[in-house]
Design an enzyme around this catalytic site. Structure first.
Site, short mmCIF file in Angstrom:
data_model
loop_
_atom_site.label_atom_id
_atom_site.label_comp_id
_atom_site.label_asym_id
_atom_site.label_seq_id
_atom_site.Cartn_x
_atom_site.Cartn_y
_atom_site.Cartn_z
N CYS A 135 0.84 -1.21 0.00
CA CYS A 135 0.00 0.00 0.00
C CYS A 135 0.87 1.26 0.00
O CYS A 135 1.36 1.69 1.05
CB CYS A 135 -0.94 0.00 1.20
N CYS A 138 -0.49 4.15 2.07
CA CYS A 138 -0.30 4.00 3.53
C CYS A 138 1.16 4.24 3.92
O CYS A 138 1.44 4.89 4.92
CB CYS A 138 -0.66 2.59 4.01
N ASP A 139 2.06 3.65 3.17
CA ASP A 139 3.45 3.57 3.63
C ASP A 139 4.45 4.43 2.86
O ASP A 139 5.61 4.56 3.27
CB ASP A 139 3.92 2.10 3.57
#
Ligand code: NDP
Length: 316
Positions: A135, A138-139
Site C-alpha cells: 500500500c 499507507c506507507d
C-alpha cells in the site's frame, strides 16, 4: 441448534467495527465475527498517518484494538470465529461459523475486506513491514527521499508509482510484459514522469535486505535471462487485490473480480437484509477511512431495514 441474532457483522476491520459501533449504539445488540485475521489489513501496517483525528499517527494494530474496545463499550459481542458458509436463500439469513455453528440473522453486514496479492516469494515475506508493502498510500511517506520499486502494470501500479514519484528520488516500475494494462491516461502519466523508470519484461527474482530492511531487488529479464540488482529501500506490490467474498458467490451480485455490487449510494445488496461495506464492495478507494464511512452506512441501512420489517410485521 442455531442461535438467533438481530444483526450479524462479518469482519473486524475499520468497516466492521464502525458498523458495530453504530449498530450497538442504535440498540441492535450486534454480534461481530472477526474472521481469520482479527483487525484485518491494518494489523499489517505499522503507522497509520492518514486517518483523521490522529495528529501524530497511530500504530495499525493499536487502532484496531481501540476500535474493538469502542464497539464493545456499546455492547457489541465479539466472537473469534470465521464464517465459513452462508445460505441467503432463506430468511432469517443463515450463517455457519467455523463449519459447525449455525447462526440465524435478521440482518447481515458483510465487512470481509480484501487481501492484497503478493508474489509468493519467501524474501518478500521476510521483509514484510521492513521495506515490503502492498500500500503506497499507507506507507509511501516513510520512503520519502529514498529509491523504491513498484511491481505491477495495472491502474494501481500506475497510480502508486506516480504517487511515490512525488515523495521518492526514483521509482523503478517492474513490468512483467512489454506493455501495461493500465488505462492510457495513467500510463501516459507514468511515462511522462522523469523519475519513474520502467523495466519491461522484468520479473522479481528476490527481495534483498539486511537487519535495516530492504536494500535492493534482484530482477530478471524474462526475454534475455539477464539478472540485475536495483538498489532500493522500498518494495511495493501493486498486482491487485482479491476481495474476500468467495462464500457469498451464488447469492450476491458481484463484478467479474468478486467485488460485491451494492445499490449506488447505499450498502444494499441484491438480497434483502444483506449489506456490504468496506473493501469487499470497493475496489477503487480502499482506505481505512472510506471503509469506516461505509461501515457506518451499513449499520444505518440495516437499522432502517429492521425498522421497516418490524412495521410490516405489526401490520400483518
Ligand atoms: P489489475 O488486476 O488491473 O492489474 C494487476 C497488474 O499486476 C497487471 O498488470 C498484472 O500484469 C500484474 N501482475 C499480476 N500478477 C503479477 C505477478 N505475479 N508478477 C508481476 N506482475 C503481476 O489490478 P489493479 O489493482 O491495478 O486494478 C484493479 C482494478 O481497480 C482495475 O479495474 C483498475 O482499473 C481499478 N483501479 C482504478 C483506479 C483509478 O481509476 N484511479 C486506481 C486503481 C485501480 P499483466 O498485465 O501482465 O497481467
Amino acid at each position: 441448534m442455531s442461535v438467533k441474532e438481530k444483526v450479524v457483522i462479518i469482519g473486524s476491520g475499520p468497516a466492521g467495527y464502525t458498523a458495530a459501533i453504530y449498530a450497538a449504539r442504535a440498540g441492535l445488540k450486534p454480534v461481530l465475527y472477526t474472521g481469520g485475521q482479527p483487525g484485518g489489513q491494518l494489523t499489517t501496517t505499522n503507522d497509520v498517518e492518514n486517518f483523521p483525528g490522529y495528529p501524530e499517527g497511530i500504530n495499525g494494530p493499536q487502532m484496531m484494538i481501540d476500535l474493538q474496545k469502542q464497539a464493545e463499550r456499546f455492547g457489541t459481542r465479539i466472537h473469534y470465529g470465521l464464517v465459513t458458509s452462508v445460505d441467503f436463500s432463506v430468511y432469517p439469513l443463515k450463517l455457519v461459523v467455523d463449519e459447525k455453528d449455525d447462526v440465524l440473522a435478521e440482518a447481515v453486514i458483510i465487512a470481509t475486506g480484501a487481501s492484497a496479492k503478493y508474489l509468493g516469494i519467501p524474501s518478500e515475506e521476510k521483509f514484510a513491514n521492513k521495506g515490503v508493502s502492498a500500500c503506497a498510500i499507507c506507507d509511501g511517506y516513510f520512503y520519502r527521499g529514498k529509491e523504491v520499486a513498484v511491481v505491477g502494470a495495472g491502474d494501481s501500479a500506475a497510480e502508486e508509482s506516480t504517487y511515490l514519484s512525488k515523495l521518492c528520488t526514483k521509482v523503478h516500475l517492474i513490468v512483467r510484459r512489454d506493455e501495461m494494462r493500465a488505462s492510457k491516461i495513467m500510463q501516459a502519466r507514468v511515462k511522462n514522469t522523469p523519475n519513474i523508470e520502467i523495466h519491461w519484461n522484468t520479473e522479481t527474482d528476490e527481495v534483498l535486505g539486511d537487519d535495516t530492511g530492504v536494500t535492493g531487488v534482484r530482477v530478471v529479464n524474462n526475454k534475455t535471462g539477464e539478472k540485475k540488482v536495483i538498489p532500493v529501500q522500498g518494495f511495493f506490490l501493486a498486482i491487485g487485490h482479491k476481495p474476500n467474498t468467495d462464500i457469498f458467490k451464488g447469492y450476491l451480485n458481484m463484478d467479474e473480480t468478486g467485488y460485491i455490487k451494492v445499490v449506488p449510494g447505499t450498502t444494499r445488496t441484491n438480497v434483502e437484509g444483506v449489506f456490504a461495506v468496506g473493501d469487499a464492495a470497493d475496489k477503487v478507494y480502499r482506505q481505512a477511512v472510506t471503509a469506516a464511512g461505509t461501515g457506518c452506512m451499513g449499520a444505518l441501512d440495516a437499522e432502517k431495514f429492521l425498522a421497516a420489517k418490524e412495521m410490516e410485521m405489526a401490520h400483518s
